[in-house]
Design a protein around this motif. Structure first.
Motif: not given
Lengths: 233, 193
Positions: A57-58, B36, B39-40, B43, B84, B87-88
């Protein structure tokens, strides 16, 4: 492959990978979870595969969110918004939000913008500005009853002082209305207003007429006049 | 004895920020969001391919992290991983509800990401292990890479992957398992060397 890794059970390989990826359901999931609980090599394999899944995911490319993103996040948190059980976001309710909340959000953001001024206190729940600064102070206190934490009260100073109550677990069936009162220096009590709890949960905020440093506590009062929870500010 | 140093919010570790958020410190929360948000949102955008949906989901992820900050356990993993993963999962929920049709295998942002043909400009690859993982992705067969991407980023089960890729269920399961295991082995070899 590392030579010291225990070998997982050959007939569990597929299920371990799918479990690590979070895509296994039903009986298959139950079976492999039960197996992992008693099989160390498989538990280790699951742990390592899960770490790879997390790390994948990163690798996602970062992207700039639309302007004002952080403001809207803070606004929702202060408004007590939570995610719908389905995982879908709630409809946006920006227009119905009271101006005091926006003022509170702006105060928070303005405080953070102050370069290097914000201090994280390690032993207190208050975020205090450095000496001489005139930045808003936000205090948080637990709402308790018989020693059990049922929610939190937050108050913030600044141009628009405000109080915000979140109730996480004030058990009781259905909906009910509670009153919020504050106690002031000298022992006087002031009624701030009422708000509704649903299934024990709720949140509510109000601008404060009195300065924050005059507050000593807050209480939630039921419709029969009984004190349901209290906080020392 | 050295005096404890006051920590600027901007420099505070994730765990300290989450601790602050758990007790209602909005400043800690704002710093966490700022740290973040790219990145969030990235994604969510990669999974959903829709800026509006991605923003809603990214907001949900932060709100959920904020309201559950008190239950974050740093012993079980890093805050970034936790965030994350939230989020996913929210992205997959939104994808399934709002766009119930199957994912088009030809429209996989993350399969492209994993192809190794290009490095995403903003991917967080400063961590050596992540660089190794990215390289390892490039090194596994495309069918396995796609199976892993469909499962990891889109939450597709082996059965769904079998249908999407028009292969038997056993083949889909093997691709998932072999792909993920190869990634693990590649990273483990690097760590051991």
């Amino acid at each position: 492959m590392r030579r010291d890794r225990p070998v997982p059970c050959p007939d569990r390989h597929d299920a371990l990978a799918e479990l690590a990826l979070g895509t296994l359901a039903g009986q298959e999931r139950s079976d492999i979870l039960a197996h992992v609980a008693r099989c160390h090599p498989c538990a280790l394999e699951l742990s390592e595969l899960s770490r790879i899944t997390d790390d994948l995911l990163q690798l996602a490319p970062a992207a700039n969110p639309p302007a004002g993103f952080e403001l809207r996040v803070v606004e929702r948190v202060l408004a007590g918004s939570t995610t719908a059980p389905t995982g879908l976001p709630r409809p946006r309710e920006r227009r119905r939000r009271a101006s005091w909340r926006l003022a509170a959000v702006a105060a928070v953001l303005a405080a953070v913008v102050g370069a290097g001024a914000a201090v994280l206190a390690s032993s207190t729940t208050a975020s205090k500005p450095p000496p001489g600064a005139s930045r808003p102070v936000t205090l948080s206190a637990s709402l308790t009853r018989h020693g059990r934490v049922l929610g939190h009260v937050r108050v913030s100073s600044g141009r628009t002082p405000w109080l915000f109550v979140t109730v996480d677990d004030l058990s009781g069936p259905g909906s009910r209305t509670v009153a919020c009162e504050v106690t002031l220096v000298g022992g006087t009590t002031e009624k701030l207003g009422r708000f509704r709890l649903s299934q024990g949960y709720g949140s509510w905020g109000v601008p404060l007429a009195a300065p924050v440093d005059s507050l000593r506590g807050a209480i939630l009062v039921g419709s029969d006049g009984s004190v349901l929870a209290s906080a020392r500010i | 004895m050295a005096r404890p140093r006051a920590t600027s919010s901007d420099e505070a570790p994730d765990e300290a920020l989450l601790a602050g958020m758990a007790v209602g410190d909005e400043r800690a929360g704002v710093v966490f969001v700022r740290r973040y948000q790219r990145r969030v949102y990235g994604l969510a955008l990669g999974i959903l391919r829709d800026p509006g949906m991605a923003e809603d989901v990214a907001q949900d992820a932060f709100v959920r992290a904020w309201t559950h900050a008190s239950v974050f356990d740093p012993r079980r993993g890093a805050a970034a991983t936790w965030l994350l993963t939230i989020t996913r999962n929210l992205s997959i929920d939104a994808l399934r509800v709002r766009r119930p049709e199957p994912t088009d295998p030809g429209d996989l942002a993350f399969a492209e990401l994993a192809s190794g043909e290009r490095l995403p400009e903003d991917a967080v690859l400063a961590d050596e292990m992540l660089t190794q993982l990215h390289n390892a992705l490039a090194g596994i067969p495309e069918a396995q890479r796609r199976a892993v991407a469909l499962a990891a980023f889109y939450g597709r089960s082996a059965q769904e992957i079998a249908e999407l890729e028009s292969v038997p269920l056993g083949t889909a399961k093997s691709r998932i398992r072999m792909g993920l295991t190869k990634l693990r082995d590649a990273v483990s070899v690097e760590e051991a060397s």
